[in-house]
Design an enzyme around this catalytic site. Sequence first.
Site, PDB file in Angstrom:
ATOM      1  N   GLU A  51      -6.528 -16.786  26.267  1.00 42.07           N
ATOM      2  CA  GLU A  51      -6.544 -16.655  24.807  1.00 42.07           C
ATOM      3  C   GLU A  51      -5.112 -16.498  24.303  1.00 42.07           C
ATOM      4  O   GLU A  51      -4.268 -15.890  24.982  1.00 42.07           O
ATOM      5  CB  GLU A  51      -7.387 -15.424  24.413  1.00 42.07           C
ATOM      6  CG  GLU A  51      -7.444 -15.208  22.916  1.00 42.07           C
ATOM      7  CD  GLU A  51      -8.550 -14.227  22.490  1.00 42.07           C
ATOM      8  OE1 GLU A  51      -9.256 -13.698  23.353  1.00 42.07           O
ATOM      9  OE2 GLU A  51      -8.690 -14.025  21.260  1.00 42.07           O
ATOM     10  N   ASN A 212     -17.170 -18.473  18.671  1.00 46.63           N
ATOM     11  CA  ASN A 212     -17.047 -17.394  19.660  1.00 46.63           C
ATOM     12  C   ASN A 212     -17.550 -16.105  19.024  1.00 46.63           C
ATOM     13  O   ASN A 212     -17.188 -15.783  17.887  1.00 46.63           O
ATOM     14  CB  ASN A 212     -15.569 -17.211  20.052  1.00 46.63           C
ATOM     15  CG  ASN A 212     -15.336 -15.925  20.836  1.00 46.63           C
ATOM     16  OD1 ASN A 212     -15.691 -15.836  22.012  1.00 46.63           O
ATOM     17  ND2 ASN A 212     -14.780 -14.913  20.194  1.00 46.63           N
ATOM     18  N   GLU A 213     -18.369 -15.392  19.736  1.00 45.84           N
ATOM     19  CA  GLU A 213     -18.890 -14.100  19.255  1.00 45.84           C
ATOM     20  C   GLU A 213     -19.244 -14.203  17.762  1.00 45.84           C
ATOM     21  O   GLU A 213     -18.742 -13.438  16.923  1.00 45.84           O
ATOM     22  CB  GLU A 213     -17.899 -12.964  19.548  1.00 45.84           C
ATOM     23  CG  GLU A 213     -17.688 -12.793  21.045  1.00 45.84           C
ATOM     24  CD  GLU A 213     -16.998 -11.495  21.478  1.00 45.84           C
ATOM     25  OE1 GLU A 213     -16.475 -10.760  20.622  1.00 45.84           O
ATOM     26  OE2 GLU A 213     -16.995 -11.226  22.694  1.00 45.84           O
ATOM     27  N   TYR A 283     -18.472  -6.826  29.024  1.00 47.77           N
ATOM     28  CA  TYR A 283     -17.325  -6.114  29.591  1.00 47.77           C
ATOM     29  C   TYR A 283     -17.788  -4.781  30.156  1.00 47.77           C
ATOM     30  O   TYR A 283     -18.756  -4.182  29.667  1.00 47.77           O
ATOM     31  CB  TYR A 283     -16.254  -5.864  28.520  1.00 47.77           C
ATOM     32  CG  TYR A 283     -15.487  -7.114  28.133  1.00 47.77           C
ATOM     33  CD1 TYR A 283     -14.480  -7.597  28.956  1.00 47.77           C
ATOM     34  CD2 TYR A 283     -15.774  -7.812  26.961  1.00 47.77           C
ATOM     35  CE1 TYR A 283     -13.757  -8.738  28.622  1.00 47.77           C
ATOM     36  CE2 TYR A 283     -15.059  -8.960  26.620  1.00 47.77           C
ATOM     37  CZ  TYR A 283     -14.055  -9.413  27.453  1.00 47.77           C
ATOM     38  OH  TYR A 283     -13.340 -10.541  27.129  1.00 47.77           O
ATOM     39  N   GLU A 346     -17.105 -14.529  29.095  1.00 52.14           N
ATOM     40  CA  GLU A 346     -16.175 -13.393  29.087  1.00 52.14           C
ATOM     41  C   GLU A 346     -16.805 -12.268  29.896  1.00 52.14           C
ATOM     42  O   GLU A 346     -17.884 -11.785  29.552  1.00 52.14           O
ATOM     43  CB  GLU A 346     -15.880 -12.914  27.661  1.00 52.14           C
ATOM     44  CG  GLU A 346     -15.011 -13.892  26.880  1.00 52.14           C
ATOM     45  CD  GLU A 346     -14.573 -13.378  25.516  1.00 52.14           C
ATOM     46  OE1 GLU A 346     -14.403 -12.149  25.352  1.00 52.14           O
ATOM     47  OE2 GLU A 346     -14.410 -14.223  24.615  1.00 52.14           O
ATOM     48  N   GLN A 396      -8.947 -11.693  31.389  1.00 47.69           N
ATOM     49  CA  GLN A 396      -8.387 -12.999  31.111  1.00 47.69           C
ATOM     50  C   GLN A 396      -7.375 -13.318  32.218  1.00 47.69           C
ATOM     51  O   GLN A 396      -7.015 -12.436  32.993  1.00 47.69           O
ATOM     52  CB  GLN A 396      -7.715 -13.010  29.757  1.00 47.69           C
ATOM     53  CG  GLN A 396      -8.674 -12.751  28.610  1.00 47.69           C
ATOM     54  CD  GLN A 396      -8.091 -13.179  27.258  1.00 47.69           C
ATOM     55  OE1 GLN A 396      -7.101 -13.881  27.169  1.00 47.69           O
ATOM     56  NE2 GLN A 396      -8.744 -12.720  26.178  1.00 47.69           N
TER      57      GLN A 396
END
Length: 548
Positions: A51, A212-213, A283, A346, A396
Amino acid sequence: MRTRRKFLQGAAILATGSMFPRAQAPESRVEVLIDEPIGTIAPEIYSHFVENLGGVVYDGIWVGEGSKIPNVGGLRKELLDAFKKVKPAVIRWPGGCFADQYDWHDGTGPRNRRPRRTNFWVDAREWPAGTNKKGPQFFDPNLFGTVEFTRFCRSAGAQPYFAANLRSQPPQEFWRWVEYCNSPQGSTTNADARQLDGETNPLNVRFWGVGNESWGCGGDFTPQEYATEFRRYTAWVPNYGVNLALVGSGPNGGDLDWTRKFFAAANEHGALGRMWGWALHHYSWNISGGRTTDWAAGKGDALKFTPDQHYELLAQSQQMDGLIQHHWDAMGEVDRRHHTKLVVDEWGAWHASGTEPFPEALIGQQNTMRDAVLASMTLDIFHRHAEKVGMANIAQLVNCLQSLFLAHEEKFCVTPTYHVFDMYAAHQGAQSLRVATNAPSISYDRNGQRATVAGLSASASLSGKRLALSLTNPSVDREREVEIVVRGATAKSMQATILTASDVHACNTFAAPRAVEPVKRAAQPVRGSVWPARLAPVSVTQIELELE
Ligand code: AHR
């Protein structure tokens, strides 16, 4: 030197002699069932995420052609060389949250004429107080655009995966980006622009994220609203002969409502048939006990943690198993034939700020043996769900969250997580096999309550006559004796690679870049199908067996 010696002493011992006598049978058993295949492990499970955030792109990957740092067309050479070794399948870019603010035009044309733009992350609350907000991390000079990213992928041997801007650009801009990338030479104004940027032939980009999201930074949509947007963005996308793989913006962790409502709404007009993948984000926060879904709250230190915090973090990562199963089931309520795969684009550990490799590396963090164990145990879960997971991208790649690399100016090192990806590369494209694991779980304290986490993690795959078996012992202080059984085959040789350290907090730094690294044992002849093994505390062991 001292660390290295300690490390070798702590290395796991893999005994390949006779079975333990019955009276001393090991407490744990791992049974690989050759005749119970689960599915092919998509190489795309070994994918990555880049990113435009903090030190990921600028300094991490892009150093510029004129840099004294060795580079290939402006790309950090040392990183590329190490990255290629782990066989990255796909790399996702430019975000993340950044993607829904990005105008792809900005990263095209002569570099010295590209516009400077305010980076999405400029006001993030994780910047240390008083940060002097200068430089490409804050005001993006767009030196790393579509062509530079695609060359990075090509040099690494990976395919690009673009996340399109759904929050702040209309669908036409998405299609124009596809046109710039994929339309034939000379066919369109955008193909000409690409040629001027140095890429005559179509880039043939297959993977495209549609936002995204979208439940959060990507637009705060409801699932029904997002379904409407998804239909608009994906209707009649020109494909230029490329079998486009469109990825919908899926749920935040366990939000089954998002999956159910989106699938129901998107299905009404048949848009689901256009969706190759459904993106799940999860996450693991290093919290000190309780659970939270607030991404900014409750995180713990990347380096200073107690055994209880270690186990709690692993327990959170292990939620991936249920997340995959539950979302898969919810998807199947509408998509009965499971045309759409899960894309975990992710995942990883997210610790508190404070261990960044340099101040501009926003949400950068150190990476210890704990992170390595989290990575191996998560990859085991993906293998066990091989028929469901079409892609997974650890977050990432460099200088951010659970990175494979740390890089700043001339300094560079790989992390323990990198070594897991290197060791596990043998599973890519192989047939995942069912593994029956029997081991006592680990009990720990979660805010005054007893909690448990798996005491052993395993996964196995078969490629021709080569069987790859991964074993992780997450205990911070206990060896684990294991009886390995291969049901349905016998082996003639065995080779083991072991990643461990005498302390779960061990990590690599610019000053000590090889403090944690695996030991590869020479292959040795074996017989039969049952072997004892002793796994060191906090260790990841990769065993390769050649079958008869
Ligand atoms: O990886 C960092 C951020 O986490 C991404 O930009 C966003 O998609 C997620 O919330």
